[in-house]
Motif scaffolding. Structure first.
Motif, short mmCIF file in Angstrom:
data_model
loop_
_atom_site.label_atom_id
_atom_site.label_comp_id
_atom_site.label_asym_id
_atom_site.label_seq_id
_atom_site.Cartn_x
_atom_site.Cartn_y
_atom_site.Cartn_z
N LEU A 127 0.65 -1.13 -0.46
CA LEU A 127 -0.15 0.23 -0.01
C LEU A 127 0.55 1.66 0.18
N SER A 128 0.25 2.64 -0.67
CA SER A 128 1.39 3.61 -0.44
C SER A 128 1.47 3.66 0.85
N PRO A 129 2.50 4.93 1.26
CA PRO A 129 2.94 5.19 2.69
C PRO A 129 1.64 5.65 3.82
N LYS A 130 0.43 6.11 2.97
CA LYS A 130 -0.18 7.07 4.05
C LYS A 130 -1.42 6.11 4.02
N GLN A 131 -1.45 5.07 2.96
CA GLN A 131 -2.19 3.75 3.56
C GLN A 131 -2.30 3.19 4.14
N ARG A 132 -0.86 2.72 3.92
CA ARG A 132 -0.59 2.10 5.60
C ARG A 132 -0.68 2.52 6.17
N ALA A 133 0.22 3.40 6.95
CA ALA A 133 -0.09 3.81 8.57
C ALA A 133 -1.56 4.19 8.99
N GLU A 141 -2.83 -1.34 15.48
CA GLU A 141 -3.08 -0.51 17.32
C GLU A 141 -3.80 -0.01 17.02
N GLU A 142 -4.75 -0.54 16.86
CA GLU A 142 -6.41 -0.45 17.26
C GLU A 142 -7.22 0.84 17.36
N LEU A 143 -6.62 1.59 17.17
CA LEU A 143 -6.79 2.90 17.36
C LEU A 143 -7.77 3.61 16.85
N SER A 144 -8.92 4.54 17.11
CA SER A 144 -10.15 4.72 16.61
C SER A 144 -10.12 5.47 15.29
N GLU A 145 -10.59 6.15 14.90
CA GLU A 145 -10.68 7.35 13.72
C GLU A 145 -10.02 8.32 13.93
N ALA A 146 -10.98 8.83 15.15
CA ALA A 146 -10.03 9.86 15.53
C ALA A 146 -8.32 10.53 16.48
N GLU A 147 -8.28 8.59 16.73
CA GLU A 147 -6.84 9.06 17.28
C GLU A 147 -6.28 8.46 15.72
N THR A 148 -6.26 7.46 15.51
CA THR A 148 -4.94 8.05 14.21
C THR A 148 -5.62 9.12 13.70
N ALA A 149 -6.39 10.09 13.02
CA ALA A 149 -6.31 11.17 12.68
C ALA A 149 -5.48 11.66 13.91
N ALA A 150 -5.61 12.46 14.60
CA ALA A 150 -4.91 13.13 15.76
C ALA A 150 -3.30 12.29 15.13
N ALA A 151 -3.27 10.82 15.28
CA ALA A 151 -1.45 10.55 15.82
C ALA A 151 -1.02 11.09 14.29
N LEU A 152 -1.86 11.17 12.75
CA LEU A 152 -1.43 11.78 11.51
C LEU A 152 -1.43 12.83 11.29
N VAL A 154 -3.81 14.70 10.44
CA VAL A 154 -4.74 14.61 9.13
C VAL A 154 -6.44 14.85 9.71
N SER A 155 -7.89 15.09 9.28
CA SER A 155 -8.76 15.02 9.14
C SER A 155 -9.47 13.51 9.54
N VAL A 156 -10.77 13.31 10.31
CA VAL A 156 -11.18 12.75 10.49
C VAL A 156 -11.74 11.49 9.12
N GLY A 157 -12.13 12.56 8.21
CA GLY A 157 -12.25 12.30 6.65
C GLY A 157 -11.35 11.75 5.85
N THR A 158 -10.23 12.51 6.32
CA THR A 158 -8.86 11.39 5.22
C THR A 158 -8.77 10.61 5.76
N VAL A 159 -8.80 10.21 6.97
CA VAL A 159 -8.74 8.04 7.52
C VAL A 159 -9.84 7.49 6.85
N LYS A 160 -10.86 8.62 7.03
CA LYS A 160 -12.03 7.18 6.51
C LYS A 160 -12.21 7.09 5.27
N SER A 161 -11.07 8.16 4.23
CA SER A 161 -11.24 7.87 2.90
C SER A 161 -10.08 6.89 2.49
N GLN A 162 -9.17 7.24 3.83
CA GLN A 162 -7.43 6.45 3.11
C GLN A 162 -7.98 5.16 3.40
#
Length: 184
Positions: A127-133, A141-152, A154-162
């Motif tokens: 996968l691309s680096p962003k999608q893999r992350a 790591e079993e993070l929520s969408e909000a936690e993943t967005a904060a870690a990266l 980016v917005s929650v929408g970006t996490v969902k689309s990626q």
């Protein structure tokens, strides 16, 4: 090379490193219990004290040529203990870590690995680096969408689309044998 004649008349040849090691070991045999007590008093438990003492003794050993000529090797060793202890408790990760005698019960997932995990991981790495992350943070790591967005950052929408694109790509390229029945 140094040559010495012992009282028995046997000639012994030693290198400076052997002499250095012998001197350090002799000092260590006498002073280690007192230094361990000092380390224990600093840390409050025997396990951290042993780690602290090991670090301090390694530093004393590395400086032995210079230190043994000083007036007090013990004072030098104690100063290292104090400095190391101070630098350790200043580190953020040490503040979160506490030694305990009782190990907390943690659930263990003891499942048979038939090789599917490794095969799936091979596809995840393509996968691309962003999608893999996103996939790693969400599913490994079993993070929520909000936690993943904060870690990266980016917005929650970006996490969902990626995540959606990554999973679609994995479903398309990975063989059906890697897909568990409940996720089809």
């Amino acid at each position: 090379m140094q040559t010495t004649v012992s009282t028995t008349g046997v000639t012994m040849t030693s290198t400076p490193a052997v002499t250095r090691d012998a001197e350090f070991e002799a000092w260590l045999q006498v002073r280690q219990p007192a230094l361990h007590r000092t380390a224990w008093a600093l840390t409050g438990n025997p396990h951290d004290a042993a780690d602290l003492l090991q670090t301090a003794l390694a530093k004393v050993y590395l400086s032995w040529e210079r230190v043994r000529e000083a007036s007090s090797v013990d004072a030098y060793a104690r100063r290292i203990l104090i400095n190391e202890h101070t630098s350790l408790w200043r580190r953020a990760f040490k503040r979160r870590e506490h030694a305990t005698y009782a190990v907390p019960e943690t659930p263990v997932s003891d499942t048979y690995d038939d090789g599917r995990n490794q095969a799936l991981w091979t596809f995840v790495q393509t996968l691309s680096p962003k999608q893999r992350a996103v996939v790693v943070l969400r599913y490994y790591e079993e993070l929520s969408e909000a936690e993943t967005a904060a870690a990266l950052g980016v917005s929650v929408g970006t996490v969902k689309s990626q995540c959606s694109r990554a999973l679609a790509s994995l479903r398309e390229r990975a063989p059906r044998s890697l897909s568990p029945e409940e996720y089809r």
